[in-house]
Design an enzyme around this catalytic site. Structure first.
Site, PDB file in Angstrom:
ATOM      1  N   LYS A 166      -3.693  -7.972  -9.577  1.00 36.16           N
ATOM      2  CA  LYS A 166      -4.734  -8.308  -8.593  1.00 36.16           C
ATOM      3  C   LYS A 166      -5.866  -7.275  -8.622  1.00 36.16           C
ATOM      4  CE  LYS A 166      -5.625  -7.668  -3.863  1.00 36.16           C
ATOM      5  NZ  LYS A 166      -5.208  -7.115  -2.581  1.00 36.16           N
ATOM      6  N   LYS A 177       0.831  -1.204   0.000  1.00 39.06           N
ATOM      7  CA  LYS A 177       0.000   0.000   0.000  1.00 39.06           C
ATOM      8  C   LYS A 177       0.862   1.249   0.000  1.00 39.06           C
ATOM      9  CE  LYS A 177      -4.268  -1.973   1.656  1.00 39.06           C
ATOM     10  NZ  LYS A 177      -5.131  -2.292   2.771  1.00 39.06           N
ATOM     11  N   LYS A 197      -9.516  -2.208  -5.286  1.00 40.26           N
ATOM     12  CA  LYS A 197     -10.069  -0.853  -5.340  1.00 40.26           C
ATOM     13  C   LYS A 197      -8.963   0.158  -5.624  1.00 40.26           C
ATOM     14  CE  LYS A 197     -12.537  -2.378  -1.631  1.00 40.26           C
ATOM     15  NZ  LYS A 197     -13.092  -2.468  -0.311  1.00 40.26           N
TER      16      LYS A 197
HETATM   17  P1  TYM Z   1     -10.558  -6.300   1.893  1.00 43.44           P
HETATM   18  O1  TYM Z   1     -11.641  -5.388   2.286  1.00 43.44           O
HETATM   19  O2  TYM Z   1      -9.361  -5.763   1.203  1.00 43.44           O
HETATM   20  O3  TYM Z   1     -11.124  -7.457   1.011  1.00 43.44           O
HETATM   21  C1  TYM Z   1     -12.236  -8.207   1.444  1.00 43.44           C
HETATM   22  C2  TYM Z   1     -12.055  -9.660   1.047  1.00 43.44           C
HETATM   23  O4  TYM Z   1     -11.976  -9.756  -0.370  1.00 43.44           O
HETATM   24  C3  TYM Z   1     -10.844 -10.528  -0.731  1.00 43.44           C
HETATM   25  N1  TYM Z   1     -10.284 -10.029  -2.005  1.00 43.44           N
HETATM   26  C4  TYM Z   1      -9.920 -10.815  -3.023  1.00 43.44           C
HETATM   27  N2  TYM Z   1      -9.976 -12.154  -3.194  1.00 43.44           N
HETATM   28  C5  TYM Z   1      -9.525 -12.641  -4.377  1.00 43.44           C
HETATM   29  N3  TYM Z   1      -9.046 -11.861  -5.389  1.00 43.44           N
HETATM   30  C6  TYM Z   1      -8.989 -10.520  -5.270  1.00 43.44           C
HETATM   31  N4  TYM Z   1      -8.532  -9.770  -6.264  1.00 43.44           N
HETATM   32  C7  TYM Z   1      -9.426  -9.936  -4.034  1.00 43.44           C
HETATM   33  N5  TYM Z   1      -9.491  -8.661  -3.566  1.00 43.44           N
HETATM   34  C8  TYM Z   1     -10.018  -8.743  -2.322  1.00 43.44           C
HETATM   35  C9  TYM Z   1      -9.852 -10.316   0.410  1.00 43.44           C
HETATM   36  O5  TYM Z   1      -8.904 -11.350   0.473  1.00 43.44           O
HETATM   37  C10 TYM Z   1     -10.766 -10.277   1.612  1.00 43.44           C
HETATM   38  O6  TYM Z   1     -11.019 -11.568   2.098  1.00 43.44           O
HETATM   39  N6  TYM Z   1      -8.139  -7.103   6.062  1.00 43.44           N
HETATM   40  C11 TYM Z   1      -9.330  -7.475   5.391  1.00 43.44           C
HETATM   41  C12 TYM Z   1     -10.607  -7.102   6.122  1.00 43.44           C
HETATM   42  C13 TYM Z   1     -10.682  -7.636   7.531  1.00 43.44           C
HETATM   43  C14 TYM Z   1     -10.857  -8.999   7.913  1.00 43.44           C
HETATM   44  C15 TYM Z   1     -10.904  -8.985   9.323  1.00 43.44           C
HETATM   45  C16 TYM Z   1     -10.992 -10.193   7.196  1.00 43.44           C
HETATM   46  C17 TYM Z   1     -10.628  -6.899   8.661  1.00 43.44           C
HETATM   47  N7  TYM Z   1     -10.750  -7.694   9.729  1.00 43.44           N
HETATM   48  C18 TYM Z   1     -11.056 -10.168  10.049  1.00 43.44           C
HETATM   49  C19 TYM Z   1     -11.155 -11.383   7.930  1.00 43.44           C
HETATM   50  C20 TYM Z   1     -11.174 -11.352   9.339  1.00 43.44           C
HETATM   51  C21 TYM Z   1      -9.331  -6.710   4.071  1.00 43.44           C
HETATM   52  O7  TYM Z   1      -8.715  -5.702   3.943  1.00 43.44           O
HETATM   53  O8  TYM Z   1     -10.118  -7.163   3.170  1.00 43.44           O
END
Ligand code: TYM
Length: 315
Positions: free
Chosen positions: A194, A115, A197
């Site tokens: 990948k 990031k 957003k």
């Molecule tokens: P975030 O908000 O970036 O993404 C949410 C979920 O979507 C999945 N994801 C993807 N999977 C496959 N290919 C992609 N291109 C792709 N982009 C996003 C992410 O792997 C994620 O599962 N840190 C986490 C949010 C979080 C969380 C938690 C998750 C906060 N606390 C506790 C599990 C448990 C995140 O930023 O996800």
């Protein structure tokens, strides 16, 4: 929810509109599994503050997240849908973990490095992000965490936080396991990197047909092979290799036709979800979050009481 079921939890940052990477990486795996567990689905709104600074947008994104979850098929009677900021135990426990881990340990985090490399502000919240995520998971004695491949390291961090706490203060936290659907892996965006957003390469989950068509038409294709791999990677989320084989055989080199077929298949999946989403009001969201907060709070506050005693702050 029946007593004795193991706990499953996942969260998605409420930092913008969901894309099909979020859906196939995390939300759909959650929907596929959650009935077998005592399940929690969290709006990671405090995590979203690492990138969002506009309060109106923060609020809008929270409403949107819950609407997305419900439209994607999560039944609020069968899962606890809540937002992170409603349960102050998350930030409280994150602080305790921050005091147990070292800066060099957090410096190993890929998400932080990626990031910052992308030009995001290197705020301290972004740096300690994995410890808030560890708290999200560990407070609920979560056994399984459905996430996309990019979150693998964050689940390792959660296991490490649990192990560090347990060895310092005695057995308290369960070490959770990630559930990553192998066949999904990391979903590529329209540019082949990948889908994210922050890369601006997404196919929006709840976009209009036109928005989805525009995104799909912009998928970068490599003209050297028969099969446009970036198109195929998205298509195989919707259909099996066997189902796709005749289509890709008949349209070798005709990337436009293949993209049109992908738009059609996405639309078939998304139309009913979009319709459902349109019927969900802000008041529905508030009611769901109110019920969810009460249920989550009961679990989190009991756990935190134990943690406070163990670290010595309870007199
Ligand atoms: P975030 O908000 O970036 O993404 C949410 C979920 O979507 C999945 N994801 C993807 N999977 C496959 N290919 C992609 N291109 C792709 N982009 C996003 C992410 O792997 C994620 O599962 N840190 C986490 C949010 C979080 C969380 C938690 C998750 C906060 N606390 C506790 C599990 C448990 C995140 O930023 O996800």
């Amino acid at each position: 929810m029946a007593e004795g079921k193991k706990r499953l939890l996942t969260g998605l940052q409420s930092s913008g509109t969901l894309h099909i990477g979020n859906y196939f990486g995390a939300l759909k795996p959650f929907v596929d599994l959650y009935g077998d567990y005592e399940s929690f689905l969290m709006v990671a709104d405090y995590h979203a503050l690492t990138s969002l600074k506009d309060p109106k947008l923060v609020q809008e994104c929270i409403y949107n997240s819950v609407k997305d979850y419900l439209a994607a098929g999560v039944d609020p009677e069968k899962a606890v849908i809540f937002k992170q900021s409603d349960i102050s135990e998350h930030t409280e426990l994150a602080w305790i973990f921050d005091c147990l881990v070292t800066v060099p340990f957090l410096e190993l985090g890929h998400a932080y490095k990626d990031k910052v490399a992308k030009g995001l502000e290197a705020n301290a919240g972004l740096f300690t992000y994995p410890m808030l995520m560890a708290a999200d998971i560990l407070l609920y004695d979560t056994v399984i965490v459905p996430v996309g491949e990019d979150q693998r390291q964050h689940i390792e961090y959660a296991r490490e936080a649990a192990a560090k706490f347990n060895s310092a203060y005695g057995q308290t936290f369960i070490e959770p396991k990630e559930h990553i659907v192998k066949a999904v892996g990391t979903i590529p965006g329209t540019d082949g990197k990948k889908m994210s957003k922050s890369y601006g390469n997404t196919v929006p989950l709840f976009g209009t047909r036109d928005e989805i068509a525009k995104a799909v038409m912009s998928i970068v294709t490599d003209s050297s092979g028969d099969r446009p791999e970036n198109v195929y990677a998205m298509h195989k989320l919707l259909k099996t290799d066997e189902e796709l084989a005749p289509l890709y055989e008949a349209n070798k080199g005709s990337y436009k036709a293949l993209k049109e077929a992908l738009i059609e298949d996405l639309d078939t999946l998304l139309t009913p979800m979009r319709e459902k989403r349109n019927s969900i009001t802000d008041d529905d969201v508030k009611a769901v979050l109110k019920t969810g907060a009460a249920k989550a709070k009961a679990v989190a506050s009991a756990k935190m009481e134990d943690v406070r005693k163990k670290v010595g702050v309870t007199l």
